[in-house]
Scaffold this active site. Structure first.
Site, short mmCIF file in Angstrom:
data_model
loop_
_atom_site.label_atom_id
_atom_site.label_comp_id
_atom_site.label_asym_id
_atom_site.label_seq_id
_atom_site.Cartn_x
_atom_site.Cartn_y
_atom_site.Cartn_z
N ASN B 109 58.44 52.98 62.08
CA ASN B 109 58.84 52.67 60.70
C ASN B 109 60.09 51.77 60.62
OD1 ASN B 109 60.39 54.82 61.61
ND2 ASN B 109 59.34 56.31 60.29
N ASP B 139 55.22 60.07 67.26
CA ASP B 139 55.68 61.02 66.24
C ASP B 139 54.72 61.12 65.05
OD1 ASP B 139 57.97 61.80 67.56
OD2 ASP B 139 59.18 60.20 66.71
N MET B 183 58.39 66.70 71.59
CA MET B 183 59.22 65.74 70.89
C MET B 183 59.00 65.91 69.38
SD MET B 183 59.15 62.28 73.21
CE MET B 183 60.42 62.05 74.47
N GLY B 184 59.77 65.20 68.59
CA GLY B 184 59.68 65.29 67.13
C GLY B 184 61.00 65.75 66.56
N LEU B 290 56.91 62.99 79.45
CA LEU B 290 55.55 63.19 79.97
C LEU B 290 54.52 63.05 78.86
CD1 LEU B 290 57.30 64.46 82.29
CD2 LEU B 290 55.49 66.13 82.60
#
Lengths: 405, 405
Positions: B109, B139, B183-184, B290
């Site tokens: 974004n 994401d 992740m996030g 990973l």
């Protein structure tokens, strides 16, 4: 009709059930009934047996595709008779009641001690019992075998995953450090596998092995050197990394936070040391159980030999050759190497722990030698397709019913 | 001869180079020359361009198999003209010098904001410039597209890995807790993918999403319930989990240890909470890079659409349709769904962040809804074989030479 009993013991591997498949299919080919202990020795001591013969051949073929321990596992070991005479008596009665004449124990070095005790139990109570050990551990720390089934697949998973991440690292190579924490409390075989990940044009990952005391000055110099030369640096650290005084670094970390022991934080600990000492931000990945369950990234060598040790253990048990473990012996072939399954006395294996030999550790303690890479490389060969359903691994567990009677 | 310029931006994904392949092959089919910025916008601003046409078709086909960002990436964004008038002028001169008439920016974004500014730069300096955005982020937080290429493969990797570990958990199900950190930082799409891992007969993994403030009492009750019912419990936690006061839990952890900020420890933090609050030992795996580099476990849907967005972006750019991003629109088909590539105005996408909608989060905040699973499931479909050499993924990076002139 006599029965063969199969037990799984200790932490699962990606190919533990492949050995189970080898055991069951071989016993069936001989017309021998097979049962398994639910949850390993813990279930056996509680008399919980499962009927392996209740499932059709197609189900047993599928068994080999499942990670984990399909019959359940435990870390319980058999105490010596002097410590638990009643338990020995109950167990002997159970074996007699179900006419169990062969026991195959699939586990690591502690389990081989239990296998040895089970063989003694048979002799003690005059049972016609033959006990054979089947090696299994991702740690690769079993003596008496060139490798332990389970290790090659975990090694392949770690090296492949790290190789993929190295391409990610290159993409944004501005002082990036990546830390991969592997299992291995006492031995560095899994971390050593990381050495295979580097591509020909890049520096080898720095290895922090349990066999080598943590030397921060040496590590930091090597990190700086790689960052200067190529912009990024990968470190593979064993969960069991120790400081010079013999303490686990992860434990030191836990002490500092909460004042109690808890392993499993060597990667995070190291990232913080590097952040403070080198002002470099480090990414940390912790493979934990992923590395021993990664059925989707199997070594074909591992799967084939895991099956073979199960098969040969049955052959020997039925031939009355007990007190041994099915070890793997590497043999040279015209185009590389292969392995043959050879009997190893349980007494020469039980409770021993095979660390990385000195000849496999590079002089700076941060890499392995070409000899180690030559040992590791053939273990990773070949891939095994895994069936997927709806985009995910097809892994419906098998349900074995209790053994009747 | 005019040129098309391609840039990679932000963190890599497993299919970012598949989009690059789509761009280069489509441009070649149109007879258009292609160059790429080395290291994304950072390299472009420094005038570092690579010649994509120097490599043969076979090399470009192999490009799509590599994780990472083959041309290098950066997180640098273009400042508005008012803030950097000289930079704009230099960039305009560079584009003119190399006769660059199309720019394709492959990113998230923030990158779509840069794409918008590049389009404005062209207008400002009277250049015949068409700018098109190509979506990319694991994401999945981009607006204007059903999904962002890169997310499905990361989701498939996480769900598959967790499913494998769940079989491991079952094997020794005595009060075991497994925590997978994804992740996030701001959105929970990756953690939500963990919901697909459970088998029909087991409790769904407990999800700790950045969209839902951490509620320890509720989590502990749910953990206890799963442990009582099935003996084990899996938790998937976003690195960006926050407490009710809006702080990252991982940051609270770091504050406590060293008094400074560092993200990336939500999993370890949670394990310690559980150890202390429930007296249960938790295993922690941290997928980190990973999950975005796992080329060996790709979603075929992801790979196919990553190529398509690259392809359509070239078509539009060559047709003069700029100021748009190649979005994906889900369409129903007789047997499920498919996606078509549709233009979305960059202004409707740039700098926005798409969180999990409320309708996708279960009432207890620890799971996603059936609607979310129905959204996720088709994204994971299909596998893509990866070539292996000597037991490891075949991943020799490609070297693109500098653009002459």
């Amino acid at each position: 009709m006599s029965r063969l009993l199969y037990l799984q013991s200790g932490g699962p591997t990606a190919v533990l059930n492949t050995s189970a498949q080898g055991v069951i299919e071989t016993a069936r080919a001989h017309g021998v009934a097979v049962c398994a202990a639910a949850d390993g020795l813990a279930g056996l001591l509680a008399g919980r047996l499962l009927d392996c013969d209740a499932l059709p051949a197609a189900a047993i073929a599928r068994l080999g595709l499942l990670p984990g321990a399909a019959f359940g596992s435990s870390r319980q070991m058999l105490p010596p008779q002097a410590e638990a005479p009643q338990q020995w008596q109950q167990l002997a009665a159970l074996l007699q009641r179900f006419d169990i004449c062969q026991i195959l124990l699939n586990g690591g070095n502690g389990s081989m001690e239990t296998a040895l005790l089970l063989q003694q139990l048979g002799e003690q109570f005059g049972l016609p019992l033959t006990v054979v050990g089947i090696p299994k551990t991702i740690d690769n720390d079993l003596e008496g075998t060139d490798f332990s089934p389970g290790f090659p697949s975990a090694a392949k998973y770690l090296a492949s995953s790290l190789r993929e991440v190295l391409l990610d690292m290159r993409s944004m190579a501005q002082g990036r450090v990546f830390i991969l924490e592997t299992m291995g409390r006492h031995v560095g075989w899994l971390a050593a596998a990381g050495s295979l990940a580097a591509l020909p044009d890049e520096a080898p990952p720095l290895l922090l092995l349990p066999e080598v005391a943590y030397d921060e000055a040496r590590l930091f110099a090597a990190v700086r050197c790689q960052i200067d030369a190529q912009g990024y640096c990968a470190i593979v650290v064993s969960e069991g990394l120790r400081s010079a005084d013999g303490r686990f670094v992860a434990q030191m970390h836990a002490d500092r936070v909460y004042g109690h022991e808890q392993l499993g934080g060597a990667g995070v600990w190291l990232a913080q040391r590097i952040q403070h000492g080198l002002q470099l931000h480090a990414h940390v990945a912790v493979a934990d159980c992923l590395q021993r369950a990664a059925r989707h990234l199997l070594s074909a060598v591992d799967a084939r030999l895991a099956y073979q040790v199960g098969r040969m253990a049955v052959e020997w048990a039925l031939a009355g050759q007990g007190g041994v473990m099915a070890g793997l012996q590497r043999i040279a072939t015209p185009h590389g190497c292969d392995w043959q399954v050879v009997p190893q006395p349980l007494a020469a294996v039980a409770n021993l722990e095979r660390a990385l030999p000195a000849a496999f550790i590079a002089a700076d303690g941060l890499d392995v030698t070409p000899a180690c890479r030559a040992y590791l490389q053939p273990l990773l060969l070949g891939e095994v397709a895994l069936p997927f359903v709806a985009g995910l691994p097809d892994m419906q567990p098998l349900q074995f019913p209790p053994l009747p009677g």
